[in-house]
Design a protein around this motif. Structure first.
Motif, short mmCIF file in Angstrom:
data_model
loop_
_atom_site.label_atom_id
_atom_site.label_comp_id
_atom_site.label_asym_id
_atom_site.label_seq_id
_atom_site.Cartn_x
_atom_site.Cartn_y
_atom_site.Cartn_z
N ALA A 232 0.75 -1.19 0.04
CA ALA A 232 0.13 -0.13 0.12
C ALA A 232 1.06 1.31 -0.04
N LYS A 233 2.01 1.17 0.65
CA LYS A 233 2.86 2.47 0.78
C LYS A 233 3.53 2.73 -0.65
N MET A 234 4.07 1.40 -1.31
CA MET A 234 4.35 1.55 -2.76
C MET A 234 3.31 2.20 -3.60
N PHE A 235 2.15 1.80 -3.54
CA PHE A 235 0.88 2.02 -4.17
C PHE A 235 0.84 3.47 -4.25
N SER A 236 0.72 4.05 -2.79
CA SER A 236 0.47 5.30 -2.82
C SER A 236 1.49 6.23 -3.32
#
Length: 554
Positions: A232-236
């Motif tokens: 999720a951090k990578m996605f954001s």
């Protein structure tokens, strides 16, 4: 009889109605490509249905005659020696492949209802069936044609571009990619530039949706939650956090425990049925002049902050001699003045209608419209975050000041009720566009391309609307964009002329009758942009060029 229907997709609303009556009322096994299947199966499926049909029903219009897909379908059917029944929906030249074979076609006129159309088509199919029994069409073999490739011709590349957009709107990304690439190859410095932009958007969205789906899958497995947080951090960082349809990113990024999808879902009951209302009179607006009639084109701002122009009572000559359904030209008296929206309804104002409960307030809808809405949102989907919340969106057509498209007659009616108004009658719309001078176009009698958004200058999308934009194309009361940009729904059911508002065509009790649209759109050529031109569609139709504007009694 097993039928294959070949048609141009800009005529799909009418063709879908024909397909329905052939199937349901005449018991034919009629096939039509209502949905675009994945890229590798799309053309294969079409050819397979041509091979297995008893007759090819070829709906002829200027667009279908030019269509590279319709041409390929027709040629393959003829190569297999299939019977072909041409149905002329709009005046056009008969393709040379048919004229040399002396094939008789059926002509459909604008004053025909579906029963009459079915009768005419059935006559032709009966003749075909007799010839089949006489073995006048012995089967032949032929090589399957490849998927048509457009040449560098505007009508061909624009057709493929629009088919690609349709595929994209149905989330058929593999087919959309293939078709956009065809456009780029055929016209790299023209339509190909727009196709390249769309192709980049599609690939971005495909990658984003794939990554998001992986995160949701991990988040629903307790053993993978830590991995989901990292993803999720990578996605954001890569895509931002705006795309979060299942509301998992916020919880993951905040180290919250993510609940499984659809847990603790509350079913939203529909509102109680209120007493039936029929076009209630709007509340008085304090800013209206009280002592004397406003001059034509006087402006006022309604309670929703939307600008309207004053249209006085008067008379004009309604109709024209251009099309059969515009005849006869007849005097039409507009007995009561009214206020008309300056522009078509925008995405911005429609979003406010939704936010203020437009899709939850039954009083705004006709009985048939409310039932249609429930059919779009069955009980299983009427959950928090689910169900139908608004009109259909199309890529590149969702900016705040662009006209709202993808709107059915039911939805347009409900929006106008929310505004305290209604849809215009067909006569009111034409009067506001043509005025006492009986203009051919809202601005005058000569076509001026700079005054209008249509197929030759639209860049394949609607244009923003607002005060001062395309002001030269305003009607006699100052209404903007009455020609082009979007077709506009009228309240009126479709009927023959002379127009009579008291013959039942303004009834909203029968919400399933075919309704009228006016004005032409960004997708059409100049031949349909005259103010007298008429289009008819079933009230549940939605498309990328269907919009509307509201009126209210003075």
């Amino acid at each position: 009889m097993k039928l294959f229907i070949s048609y141009s997709r800009d005529d799909k609303a009418w063709v879908y109605e024909l397909w329905r009556v052939l199937r349901d009322e005449a018991n034919h096994d009629a096939w039509i490509d209502r949905r675009l299947v994945p890229a590798q199966d799309w053309w294969h499926t079409i050819l397979e249905n041509i091979e297995t049909c008893d007759c090819c029903l070829y709906v002829m219009t200027p667009k279908s005659v030019e269509s590279i897909y319709c041409q390929a379908e027709l040629n393959y059917a003829l190569a297999l020696n299939k019977p072909v029944l041409p149905v002329m929906l709009k005046p056009c030249d008969l393709p040379s492949e048919l004229s040399t074979r002396r094939i008789q076609y059926q002509t459909i006129t604008d004053d025909m209802n579906l029963d009459r159309v079915l009768f005419r088509v059935s006559q032709g199919l009966n003749d075909v069936q007799i010839k089949l029994l006489r073995n006048e069409y012995p089967a032949r073999t032929a090589s399957r044609p490849p998927v048509p490739e457009p040449e560098k011709k505007p009508e061909q590349v624009s057709e493929v571009f629009m088919l690609a957009e349709e595929a994209a709107s149905e989330n058929n990304l593999s087919l959309a990619e293939k078709l956009f690439q065809q456009v780029i190859n055929a016209d790299p410095q023209g339509w190909g530039l727009a196709a390249a932009d769309r192709l980049a958007e599609i690939r971005f969205e495909r990658d984003r949706d794939r990554d998001y789906a992986n995160i949701v899958q991990m988040a629903n497995n307790p053993a993978h939650v830590k991995g989901a947080r990292a993803a999720a951090k990578m996605f954001s960082q890569k895509y931002g956090t705006a795309h979060d349809p299942k509301s998992v990113l916020t919880g993951l990024l905040n180290d919250a425990v993510v609940s499984p999808p659809l847990s603790k879902v509350e079913v939203v009951a529909g509102p109680p049925v209120p007493p039936k209302i029929t076009n209630p009179e709007p509340k008085p607006v304090e800013s209206l002049p009280a002592k004397s009639e406003p001059a034509p084109g006087t402006r006022m701002t309604d309670s929703k902050g939307i600008t309207m122009v004053y249209v006085p009572a008067g008379k004009f000559m309604m109709g024209s001699n251009e099309q059969d359904d515009e005849k006869p030209i007849h005097e039409q008296i507009i007995k009561a003045p009214f206020w008309l929206d300056l522009t078509p309804a925008t995405n911005e104002s429609y979003a406010r209608f939704i936010a203020e409960g437009g899709y939850r307030t039954q009083a705004f809808w006709t009985p048939d419209g409310w039932q249609w809405l429930q059919d779009q949102s069955p009980a299983l989907l009427r959950v928090v975050g689910g169900g139908k919340k608004g009109a259909k969106d199309y890529p590149t057509l969702t900016a705040p000041k662009q006209p709202r498209v993808g709107v059915t007659w039911y939805e347009a009616y409900a929006y106008c009720q929310w505004r305290g108004g209604r849809l215009p009658t067909e006569a009111e719309w034409e009067w506001a566009a043509r005025g006492p001078e009986n203009r051919i176009y809202p601005w005058g009698d000569e076509f001026v391309s700079e005054y209008v958004i249509y197929g030759q200058n639209s860049g394949n999308k609607t244009a923003i609307v607002g005060d001062g934009i395309r002001r030269e194309g305003a009607s006699w009361v100052g209404a903007l964009d009455m020609s082009g940009n979007v077709w506009e729904w009228c309240n009126s059911c479709y009927g023959s002329y002379p127009f009579n508002a008291n013959d039942g065509r303004e009834s909203t009790d029968d919400g399933n009758r075919t309704r009228v649209l006016r004005g032409g759109s960004w997708f059409n050529d100049s031949t349909v942009l005259r103010a007298a031109n008429r289009l008819r569609l079933a009230p549940g139709n939605e498309n990328f060029d269907l919009g509307f504007r509201s009126v209210r009694s003075s």
